[in-house]
Design a protein around this motif. Sequence first.
Motif, short mmCIF file in Angstrom:
data_model
loop_
_atom_site.label_atom_id
_atom_site.label_comp_id
_atom_site.label_asym_id
_atom_site.label_seq_id
_atom_site.Cartn_x
_atom_site.Cartn_y
_atom_site.Cartn_z
N MET A 231 0.88 -1.28 -0.10
CA MET A 231 -0.07 -0.01 -0.01
C MET A 231 0.76 1.26 -0.19
O MET A 231 0.64 2.25 -0.69
CB MET A 231 -0.81 -0.20 1.25
N LEU A 232 2.16 1.29 1.00
CA LEU A 232 2.81 2.36 0.94
C LEU A 232 3.73 2.45 -0.38
O LEU A 232 3.80 3.45 -0.94
CB LEU A 232 3.87 2.08 1.97
N TRP A 233 4.08 1.52 -1.03
CA TRP A 233 4.80 1.30 -2.08
C TRP A 233 4.07 2.08 -3.29
O TRP A 233 4.41 3.02 -4.06
CB TRP A 233 5.29 -0.11 -2.74
N THR A 234 2.74 1.64 -3.81
CA THR A 234 1.87 1.81 -4.64
C THR A 234 1.43 3.26 -4.30
O THR A 234 1.13 4.13 -5.37
CB THR A 234 0.66 1.09 -4.70
N GLY A 235 1.32 3.65 -3.09
CA GLY A 235 0.86 5.11 -2.88
C GLY A 235 2.00 6.28 -3.25
O GLY A 235 1.76 7.32 -3.75
N LEU A 236 3.24 5.76 -2.93
CA LEU A 236 4.58 6.71 -3.27
C LEU A 236 4.59 6.74 -4.72
O LEU A 236 5.05 7.58 -5.34
CB LEU A 236 5.65 5.95 -2.72
N ALA A 237 4.46 5.55 -5.54
CA ALA A 237 4.48 5.46 -7.09
C ALA A 237 3.57 6.26 -7.68
O ALA A 237 3.80 6.60 -8.87
CB ALA A 237 4.32 3.94 -7.30
N MET A 238 2.47 6.73 -6.91
CA MET A 238 1.52 7.82 -7.61
C MET A 238 1.95 9.04 -7.34
O MET A 238 1.30 10.01 -8.08
CB MET A 238 0.17 7.24 -7.17
N SER A 239 2.98 9.51 -6.52
CA SER A 239 3.38 10.71 -6.44
C SER A 239 4.55 11.24 -7.40
O SER A 239 5.58 10.73 -7.45
CB SER A 239 4.17 10.93 -4.81
N PRO A 240 4.24 12.33 -8.05
CA PRO A 240 5.13 12.66 -8.91
C PRO A 240 6.65 13.16 -8.62
O PRO A 240 7.50 13.01 -8.97
CB PRO A 240 4.45 14.11 -9.89
#
Length: 227
Positions: free
Chosen positions: A158-167
């Motif tokens: 969840m943390l990984w995918t959330g950070l992956a959506m941050s430009p």
Amino acid sequence: MPRHSAWVRSTHWIGALCFLALAWSGAEIVLSHPRFYWGEDGNVLTEPLFQLPVPSSRPYVPTGYDYVLPDQNGWSRSLHFQSAWFLVFAGAAYWVWGLLSGHFARNVLPGSRDLSGAGLSKAIASHLRFEKPADTGEYNVLQRAAYSVVVFVLLPVMLWTGLAMSPAVVSVFPSMVDALGGHQSARTLHFVVFVALMAFLAVHVWMVYLAGFRSRVGAMIRGKEQA
């Protein structure tokens, strides 16, 4: 000795409040575009991987409904990001304490004895019948397995995918999103993991109710069971 240590209790309730805020704000964010794609790009002209059967809060997003919901995307994004960082800090504290104190090895990770065929089949049958859990003072094998998956798999993803959506994050660490297949893949995986966490929460609350809601919640607040 208390049933739950002060560190477990504090991080549990901080995490619970953060998760509820994330679920609420995340649902509002999804309503702005309830369509999910795979790869790097995705928009209203792209065939979705799947879409939710709900109206959107944006009039230009095709959902099959002839009305739109109020747009709550502004405050929901702010609440989502703030709650996420509180959860990260609480989770990091729990991880460090769990490793240093032996909490994970002692109370969370299933042991070889827990994974025996007889014990595992008995625990599964008991859960499928929604029986009241036996109060042994320890987690059974399914509880340990579920908590292990949540702590060591679902929340890190969840943390990984959330950070992956941050430009901002991806501009520094582009491999974070590349490994997932693109920004839209990260968003889709983020939602799938959220659904899995909501399923865990529903079962968790139900099992707490079966075991004795008053006593179990009292133990998680004060450390000791409430009669």
